[in-house]
Design a protein around this motif. Structure first.
Motif, short mmCIF file in Angstrom:
data_model
loop_
_atom_site.label_atom_id
_atom_site.label_comp_id
_atom_site.label_asym_id
_atom_site.label_seq_id
_atom_site.Cartn_x
_atom_site.Cartn_y
_atom_site.Cartn_z
N SER A 268 2.79 12.63 4.79
CA SER A 268 1.93 11.45 4.73
C SER A 268 2.20 10.63 3.47
N ARG A 269 2.27 9.32 3.62
CA ARG A 269 2.48 8.43 2.47
C ARG A 269 2.24 6.99 2.88
N PRO A 270 1.74 6.15 1.96
CA PRO A 270 1.49 4.75 2.30
C PRO A 270 2.73 3.88 2.24
N ILE A 271 3.78 4.37 1.56
CA ILE A 271 4.97 3.57 1.33
C ILE A 271 6.14 4.53 1.15
N ASP A 272 7.33 4.15 1.60
CA ASP A 272 8.45 5.08 1.46
C ASP A 272 9.09 4.94 0.08
N ASP A 273 10.08 5.77 -0.21
CA ASP A 273 10.66 5.83 -1.56
C ASP A 273 11.56 4.65 -1.87
N ASP A 274 11.82 3.79 -0.87
CA ASP A 274 12.53 2.52 -1.12
C ASP A 274 11.57 1.37 -1.35
N GLY A 275 10.24 1.62 -1.24
CA GLY A 275 9.27 0.55 -1.39
C GLY A 275 8.93 -0.17 -0.11
N VAL A 276 9.27 0.40 1.05
CA VAL A 276 8.96 -0.19 2.36
C VAL A 276 7.64 0.39 2.86
N PRO A 277 6.65 -0.44 3.21
CA PRO A 277 5.36 0.08 3.69
C PRO A 277 5.52 0.98 4.91
N SER A 278 4.72 2.03 4.97
CA SER A 278 4.79 3.00 6.07
C SER A 278 4.08 2.46 7.30
N LEU A 279 4.66 2.76 8.46
CA LEU A 279 4.08 2.40 9.75
C LEU A 279 4.26 3.54 10.73
#
Length: 427
Positions: A268-279
């Motif tokens: 679980s995370r709100p944003i990935d490690d590249d800075g792309v918002p999670s969907l």
């Protein structure tokens, strides 16, 4: 740390992004004699990626970030891959629970009580039990030169055991999530061990092709070739071995979702490690492949947008990976066991390397396999080997159960399929 790294990199690179992670972990182990051992560790560090003159390079370092990080990343970029990557701009992100305060605040005596409770529940005549519990907490911070900044806390707790008996293979069970396991979770693990060790042991035979029911732990291994094909980047795989997903015919009852917004799961995370918002993303919709997984770099190689599936450790190379996988159950279905007149049930599998693993082909041992007769388990089969092709058998589904179970970062039901070859292992 992130702001300072990006500020220092700004005059030297065309663009940059960075991620920093911290972690504090304690592991408690109860040995078969009842003795206990605890191990604690603290780790942290940062990784920066730079873009310079159309090339990309990265460098990671444990501990406090230093100027050597940027020097190393620029040196890597000088010999790096020529590629054009567009970093994301700031954008809204969804809220998702990634840390449980009850987990991070649990005292060491409380954690010992939990792991000893599991060991006690699993104890029995002729059983040798080793139980463990691991609790970790930390932070993830990231940003890029376009102004993205994000930080969120994380927690993870897992408990498991290995049970040995004189006349059966070791039984390995575990459960993990962002929150501490409940007493119900521990009881379910104990019931699973009891179930696996019950019933008579039968000699394996040359059964041939027959229906096989894969329980949730085994389904996780069965999906491994599917996930490899969905990661988007073929990497070192020869083109002749790569799977063309447009030609794969999966059963229409199969729907696979990647869900980074499921609360308190390991991915679980709100944003990935590249800075792309999670969907939340549907990968397979009723048997049809909808999309693969990409990060910024793989997306640039394939001329596709990132799907938000970048993972970056401090010292490891950036990679693409799933978050929390959910294979949707058949909510109205009864136990698929009843749909099999004569076949085999498999509780757990470990995917082994094979010459054509990239195509989904497998030949592997199944230490926890059981004979099914007229919809009932009649005994455990020893020394069983399974062979087949994961893509083909997932197009021959007999039934999908309604028993979806969270196993770490995957929520999976039982799946019964046809087309698996079952034989006795050579002795």
């Amino acid at each position: 740390m992130i702001a300072a790294l990006l500020s220092d990199a700004a005059p030297r690179a065309d663009a940059a992004d960075a991620v920093a992670k911290t972690d504090e972990t304690i592991t408690l182990t109860v040995d078969p004699a009842g003795g206990g051992r605890s191990v604690s560790s603290v780790s942290g560090g940062a990784q920066i990626r730079v873009f310079k003159d159309g090339r990309i390079g990265w460098r990671g370092e444990s501990g406090t970030a230093s100027a050597a990080l940027i020097d190393g990343a620029l040196a890597s970029a000088a010999a790096g891959e020529p590629v054009t990557v567009f970093l994301p701009a700031p954008a809204p992100v969804a809220e998702v629970a990634t840390r449980d305060l009850g987990t991070t605040r649990a005292s060491i005596p409380e954690l010992w009580e939990m792991v000893r409770s599991l060991a006690g529940r699993l104890a029995g005549p002729e059983r040798e039990v080793e139980a463990w519990l691991e609790r970790s907490s930390g932070t993830v911070a990231l940003g890029n030169s376009r102004g993205v900044r994000a930080e969120y806390p994380v927690s993870l707790a897992g408990v498991g055991a290995r049970v040995r008996t004189p006349n059966a293979p070791p039984v390995d069970v575990h459960v993990a999530g962002g929150a501490l396991p409940t007493s119900l979770d521990l009881e379910q693990l104990a019931l699973e061990v009891d179930r696996r060790l019950s019933g008579p042991a039968l000699e394996a035979e040359e059964i041939g092709s027959c229906p096989v029911l894969f329980r949730p732990r085994a389904v996780r291994a069965l999906l491994r070739p599917i996930l490899a094909a969905l990661t988007g980047d073929p990497g070192p795989i020869e083109p002749s071995l790569a799977v063309d997903l447009d030609l794969v015919r999966l059963d229409r009852r199969l729907t696979l979702i990647d869900d980074p917004l499921a609360p308190l799961r390991p991915g679980s995370r709100p944003i990935d490690d590249d800075g792309v918002p999670s969907l939340r993303l549907t990968l397979i919709d009723r048997g049809r492949v909808r999309t693969g997984l990409t990060d910024l770099l793989v997306g640039a190689r394939l001329d596709r947008p990132s799907t938000g599936h970048a993972w970056r450790s401090v010292l490891g190379a950036p990679r693409v990976g799933a978050t929390n996988l959910r294979l949707l159950p058949d909510e109205g279905a009864s136990d698929p066991l009843a749909a099999i007149d004569r076949g085999v049930l498999v509780e757990d599998l470990t995917w082994n390397a094979a010459p054509n693993a990239a195509t989904g082909s497998f030949t592997l041992s199944a230490p926890w396999a059981y004979r099914i007769e007229r919809g009932e388990v009649v005994g455990r089969l020893e020394s069983v080997v399974l062979a087949g092709n994961a893509f083909e058998i997932l197009g021959k589904v007999i039934a999908i159960g309604g028993d979806a179970t969270w196993l770490g970062a995957a929520c999976l039901p039982s799946v019964a399929v046809e087309g698996v070859r079952v034989s006795a292992a050579a002795r």
